[in-house]
Design an enzyme around this catalytic site. Sequence first.
Site, PDB file in Angstrom:
ATOM      1  N   GLY A  14      91.150  30.440 122.369  1.00 19.03           N
ATOM      2  CA  GLY A  14      92.319  29.677 121.917  1.00 19.03           C
ATOM      3  C   GLY A  14      93.623  30.223 122.467  1.00 19.03           C
ATOM      4  N   ALA A  17      94.944  29.135 128.198  1.00 19.38           N
ATOM      5  CA  ALA A  17      93.989  28.360 128.992  1.00 19.38           C
ATOM      6  C   ALA A  17      93.134  27.473 128.092  1.00 19.38           C
ATOM      7  CB  ALA A  17      93.110  29.290 129.818  1.00 19.38           C
ATOM      8  N   SER A  38      87.023  30.348 118.647  1.00 23.98           N
ATOM      9  CA  SER A  38      87.797  31.535 119.039  1.00 23.98           C
ATOM     10  C   SER A  38      87.486  32.716 118.129  1.00 23.98           C
ATOM     11  CB  SER A  38      89.287  31.209 118.960  1.00 23.98           C
ATOM     12  OG  SER A  38      90.047  32.346 119.268  1.00 23.98           O
ATOM     13  N   THR A  47      97.678  35.891 125.027  1.00 24.08           N
ATOM     14  CA  THR A  47      98.808  35.143 125.597  1.00 24.08           C
ATOM     15  C   THR A  47     100.084  35.370 124.789  1.00 24.08           C
ATOM     16  OG1 THR A  47      97.339  33.428 126.454  1.00 24.08           O
ATOM     17  CG2 THR A  47      99.631  32.806 126.135  1.00 24.08           C
ATOM     18  N   SER A  49     101.402  37.833 123.643  1.00 29.40           N
ATOM     19  CA  SER A  49     102.181  39.048 123.916  1.00 29.40           C
ATOM     20  C   SER A  49     102.886  39.021 125.262  1.00 29.40           C
ATOM     21  CB  SER A  49     101.266  40.272 123.826  1.00 29.40           C
ATOM     22  OG  SER A  49     100.261  40.144 124.792  1.00 29.40           O
ATOM     23  N   PHE A 118     111.208  38.079 139.868  1.00 32.88           N
ATOM     24  CA  PHE A 118     109.991  38.828 139.577  1.00 32.88           C
ATOM     25  C   PHE A 118     109.493  39.429 140.879  1.00 32.88           C
ATOM     26  CE2 PHE A 118     107.069  38.873 135.775  1.00 32.88           C
ATOM     27  CZ  PHE A 118     108.058  38.766 134.829  1.00 32.88           C
ATOM     28  N   GLN A 232      94.705  45.003 138.276  1.00 28.88           N
ATOM     29  CA  GLN A 232      96.137  45.248 138.434  1.00 28.88           C
ATOM     30  C   GLN A 232      96.667  46.285 137.456  1.00 28.88           C
ATOM     31  OE1 GLN A 232      99.303  42.054 137.531  1.00 28.88           O
ATOM     32  NE2 GLN A 232      99.459  42.442 139.716  1.00 28.88           N
ATOM     33  N   GLU A 247     108.183  43.392 133.318  1.00 30.44           N
ATOM     34  CA  GLU A 247     108.762  43.433 134.657  1.00 30.44           C
ATOM     35  C   GLU A 247     110.168  42.827 134.674  1.00 30.44           C
ATOM     36  OE1 GLU A 247     105.984  42.496 137.611  1.00 30.44           O
ATOM     37  OE2 GLU A 247     107.433  41.700 139.018  1.00 30.44           O
ATOM     38  N   TYR A 350      95.878  43.567 134.195  1.00 29.98           N
ATOM     39  CA  TYR A 350      95.355  42.235 134.479  1.00 29.98           C
ATOM     40  C   TYR A 350      94.162  42.351 135.431  1.00 29.98           C
ATOM     41  CZ  TYR A 350      95.328  37.367 136.016  1.00 29.98           C
ATOM     42  OH  TYR A 350      94.961  36.072 136.283  1.00 29.98           O
ATOM     43  N   GLU A 373      92.462  33.801 132.568  1.00 24.55           N
ATOM     44  CA  GLU A 373      92.223  35.126 133.149  1.00 24.55           C
ATOM     45  C   GLU A 373      90.743  35.437 133.308  1.00 24.55           C
ATOM     46  OE1 GLU A 373      94.609  38.281 131.466  1.00 24.55           O
ATOM     47  OE2 GLU A 373      93.532  39.804 132.606  1.00 24.55           O
ATOM     48  N   ARG A 384      97.747  39.864 141.864  1.00 26.54           N
ATOM     49  CA  ARG A 384      98.460  38.735 141.272  1.00 26.54           C
ATOM     50  C   ARG A 384      99.958  39.006 141.260  1.00 26.54           C
ATOM     51  NH1 ARG A 384     100.414  37.586 135.529  1.00 26.54           N
ATOM     52  NH2 ARG A 384     100.060  39.809 135.247  1.00 26.54           N
ATOM     53  N   SER A 389     100.370  34.076 136.230  1.00 28.95           N
ATOM     54  CA  SER A 389      99.166  33.956 135.414  1.00 28.95           C
ATOM     55  C   SER A 389      99.317  32.958 134.261  1.00 28.95           C
ATOM     56  CB  SER A 389      98.802  35.328 134.876  1.00 28.95           C
ATOM     57  OG  SER A 389      97.906  35.208 133.827  1.00 28.95           O
TER      58      SER A 389
HETATM   59  C1  LIG Z   1     101.308  42.443 127.367  1.00 24.25           C
HETATM   60  C2  LIG Z   1     101.084  41.374 128.398  1.00 24.25           C
HETATM   61  C3  LIG Z   1     102.156  40.700 128.940  1.00 24.25           C
HETATM   62  C4  LIG Z   1     101.953  39.705 129.901  1.00 24.25           C
HETATM   63  N1  LIG Z   1     103.040  39.070 130.429  1.00 24.25           N
HETATM   64  C5  LIG Z   1     102.849  38.065 131.314  1.00 24.25           C
HETATM   65  C6  LIG Z   1     103.960  37.327 131.825  1.00 24.25           C
HETATM   66  O1  LIG Z   1     105.109  37.552 131.477  1.00 24.25           O
HETATM   67  N2  LIG Z   1     103.700  36.336 132.705  1.00 24.25           N
HETATM   68  C7  LIG Z   1     102.442  36.022 133.127  1.00 24.25           C
HETATM   69  O2  LIG Z   1     102.268  35.090 133.916  1.00 24.25           O
HETATM   70  N3  LIG Z   1     101.379  36.705 132.640  1.00 24.25           N
HETATM   71  C8  LIG Z   1     101.552  37.703 131.751  1.00 24.25           C
HETATM   72  N4  LIG Z   1     100.466  38.395 131.275  1.00 24.25           N
HETATM   73  C9  LIG Z   1      99.121  37.920 131.606  1.00 24.25           C
HETATM   74  C10 LIG Z   1      98.824  36.660 130.800  1.00 24.25           C
HETATM   75  O3  LIG Z   1      99.483  36.724 129.566  1.00 24.25           O
HETATM   76  C11 LIG Z   1      97.341  36.484 130.552  1.00 24.25           C
HETATM   77  O4  LIG Z   1      96.634  36.577 131.745  1.00 24.25           O
HETATM   78  C12 LIG Z   1      97.062  35.128 129.911  1.00 24.25           C
HETATM   79  O5  LIG Z   1      97.850  34.949 128.764  1.00 24.25           O
HETATM   80  C13 LIG Z   1      95.603  34.985 129.569  1.00 24.25           C
HETATM   81  O6  LIG Z   1      95.417  33.813 128.814  1.00 24.25           O
HETATM   82  P1  LIG Z   1      93.969  33.269 128.510  1.00 24.25           P
HETATM   83  O7  LIG Z   1      94.137  31.971 127.829  1.00 24.25           O
HETATM   84  O8  LIG Z   1      93.166  33.319 129.741  1.00 24.25           O
HETATM   85  O9  LIG Z   1      93.330  34.344 127.516  1.00 24.25           O
HETATM   86  P2  LIG Z   1      93.854  34.994 126.141  1.00 24.25           P
HETATM   87  O10 LIG Z   1      95.217  34.602 125.781  1.00 24.25           O
HETATM   88  O11 LIG Z   1      93.548  36.441 126.263  1.00 24.25           O
HETATM   89  O12 LIG Z   1      92.890  34.341 125.066  1.00 24.25           O
HETATM   90  C14 LIG Z   1      91.509  34.618 125.029  1.00 24.25           C
HETATM   91  C15 LIG Z   1      90.891  33.819 123.898  1.00 24.25           C
HETATM   92  O13 LIG Z   1      89.483  33.939 123.978  1.00 24.25           O
HETATM   93  C16 LIG Z   1      88.947  34.176 122.698  1.00 24.25           C
HETATM   94  N5  LIG Z   1      87.694  34.932 122.869  1.00 24.25           N
HETATM   95  C17 LIG Z   1      87.475  36.015 123.647  1.00 24.25           C
HETATM   96  N6  LIG Z   1      86.198  36.418 123.520  1.00 24.25           N
HETATM   97  C18 LIG Z   1      85.592  35.576 122.653  1.00 24.25           C
HETATM   98  C19 LIG Z   1      84.293  35.473 122.106  1.00 24.25           C
HETATM   99  N7  LIG Z   1      83.320  36.336 122.403  1.00 24.25           N
HETATM  100  N8  LIG Z   1      84.040  34.470 121.213  1.00 24.25           N
HETATM  101  C20 LIG Z   1      85.011  33.590 120.874  1.00 24.25           C
HETATM  102  N9  LIG Z   1      86.262  33.657 121.354  1.00 24.25           N
HETATM  103  C21 LIG Z   1      86.543  34.625 122.239  1.00 24.25           C
HETATM  104  C22 LIG Z   1      90.032  34.942 121.967  1.00 24.25           C
HETATM  105  O14 LIG Z   1      89.890  34.762 120.573  1.00 24.25           O
HETATM  106  C23 LIG Z   1      91.292  34.271 122.511  1.00 24.25           C
HETATM  107  O15 LIG Z   1      91.603  33.129 121.751  1.00 24.25           O
HETATM  108  C24 LIG Z   1     100.642  39.394 130.321  1.00 24.25           C
HETATM  109  C25 LIG Z   1      99.571  40.058 129.769  1.00 24.25           C
HETATM  110  C26 LIG Z   1      99.791  41.061 128.849  1.00 24.25           C
HETATM  111  C27 LIG Z   1      98.599  41.808 128.324  1.00 24.25           C
END
Ligand SMILES: Cc1cc2nc3c(=O)[nH]c(=O)nc-3n(C[C@H](O)[C@H](O)[C@H](O)COP(=O)(O)OP(=O)(O)OC[C@H]3O[C@@H](n4cnc5c(N)ncnc54)[C@H](O)[C@@H]3O)c2cc1C
Length: 572
Positions: A14, A17, A38, A47, A49, A118, A232, A247, A350, A373, A384, A389
């Site tokens: 959730g 993505a 989720s 996301t 954070s 950036f 990364q 950054e 990352y 991700e 990246r 991202s």
């Molecule tokens: C501190 C921080 C700051 C960042 N700042 C930036 C930025 O400024 N700009 C940028 O472009 N990128 C940034 N990034 C990278 C970017 O935020 C992430 O790559 C992106 O948000 C990932 O989103 P996602 O939807 O792929 O996964 P996530 O947001 O990590 O969500 C993963 C989801 O999967 C679910 N899940 C995982 N495993 C399971 C399971 N086994 N069963 C059920 N559910 C599961 C979790 O509950 C969660 O809902 C940052 C990353 C971090 C850590």
Amino acid sequence: MVDVHKHDIIIVGGGAAGLRAAIAAVEADPQVSVALVSKVYPMRSHTVSAEGGAAAVARPDDSLEMHGYDTVKGSDFLGDQDVIEYFVEEAPKELTRLEHWGCPWSRNDDGSVATRAFGGMTTKRTWYASDKVGFHMLHSLFQHSMQFDRIVRYDERFVTQLLIEDDGIKGVSALDVRTGNIEVFQARAVILATGGGGKIFPFTTNGNIKTGDGMALAYRNGVPLKDMEFVQYHPTGLPGTGILITEATRGEGGHLINSEGERFLVAYDYGVGNKAELGPRDMISRAIIQEIEAGRGLPGTYGEYVHLDLRHLGEDKIMKRLPFVRELATTYVGVDPVTTPIPIRPVVHYMMGGVDTDIDGLTRVGGLFAAGETACVSLNGANRLGSNSLTECLVFGARAGQRAVALSKETSDGNDVALRKRGFEEQERIDTLRGKKKGGEKLSHVRREMTTSMERGCGVYRTQDTMDATVQEIAQLKGRFADIALQDDSRVFNTEIIAALELGNMLDVAEAVANSAAYRKESRGAHTRRDHPTRDDQNYLHHTLVHFDPAGPRIDTSQVRLGHWEPEERKY
Ligand SMILES: Cc1cc2nc3c(=O)[nH]c(=O)nc-3n(C[C@H](O)[C@H](O)[C@H](O)COP(=O)(O)OP(=O)(O)OC[C@H]3O[C@@H](n4cnc5c(N)ncnc54)[C@H](O)[C@@H]3O)c2cc1C
């Protein structure tokens, strides 16, 4: 009793993505029924954070060509260029759409969308909402998703298995964390949007939930993981906790300072001009390590560090543009950046690699997609660019959601009886594991040894010997993991069993990273070898694929899709 939930599409995750995929699916077909599963409440996804921003062309002095070129060059020519072209085209549309759904992008005085600099981007291209970008983006997506009855949320369900039949995926099993019961989710398409796996390293900006679950699930079920060696490091994490100092601090004019008080990045020209603090992450992380190795680091409880100096920005600018940074530094290291430099060190941030997919997010298992991700659609290549991202999650989350709808119409349902049986078997497996007191190993020991080994072997700088040692150590740890003892046999909110399942996933992801790294005998992007310091396009201009095999992982390769940007030396 195993509860069975039937939908057309299951989205695991959730975060940005997953939510974007869910919205795209129900918008593509209002009849389609989507399960959003989720392991945490969606607003707690990582996301939330993200601080710095999301990239898309917005200014008159920018162009899709420039965003494309920066991304290709940032990837050290390992990104697939058709993917990159699609990405830069869709990026402005996605960020504008997000504003219509409520995302409060910061503004210039004339009312236009404000953008910040950036690293590795030739112009100001990063849209932001103060320095809480992920929070605002995720909020907008989450609230928008709530208007669709066809998106059914299953929060705090931990997906434990993919249920695959001969012609493709038919569902997943998940542990209801609140009850300890296994449930079966049936569907004709599944999108993994489970985020990255930075927790395989000791110092990381990643939240505790980032344990690579989706990567491990796909890997164990015949989908290779791609380009896993590229991890990364973010140059500016707080020592100890690894909490990210965005950054944007450098984008807004912050300086990095060594123990002699010098702004040392001025001496590192990355090849051409002097980008100093605006160089890309891999190069700045290496510069910090070099300063520390040259004796110009500062000693600390968690190893040596350097300083990030924001004092010259002044309190007004810090409070307007970087208020969260001030809050984090004050709370976690007791330093007010208005008057004192912040201690920082490179920390894992990352994973460029992930589940091997095509441009639609589709894997080689019928009906199984990945986005965000956890996927490697091959936008980021070997490195990246910061702020690509979040946009990637929107662009490719949406595309996977739309494709999953189309594909779910062409596929048949799984076999009810067989799927329910798989659910029973999974319940039995979890019940046996829960409170399994016999066994010689402690979770915390295996986890600590894994993270230490990963940093030693697959850190900022790598050599064959250290990587090979980590390959061996991870294999041994996998053996020891089988002998794990668990104390807690309660069913309700048993976090120990979740930690055990997560560690099993992390060990598979660590195996994939270490083996892919040991294979690639060149330096490219984030993969920097002391024993092979240059890029070798002759032999390594290809993706690394690592396949799971109970006898040990198998490495294979696939072609990089080049386009009109020819490989050249990567200089900044
Ligand atoms: C501190 C921080 C700051 C960042 N700042 C930036 C930025 O400024 N700009 C940028 O472009 N990128 C940034 N990034 C990278 C970017 O935020 C992430 O790559 C992106 O948000 C990932 O989103 P996602 O939807 O792929 O996964 P996530 O947001 O990590 O969500 C993963 C989801 O999967 C679910 N899940 C995982 N495993 C399971 C399971 N086994 N069963 C059920 N559910 C599961 C979790 O509950 C969660 O809902 C940052 C990353 C971090 C850590």
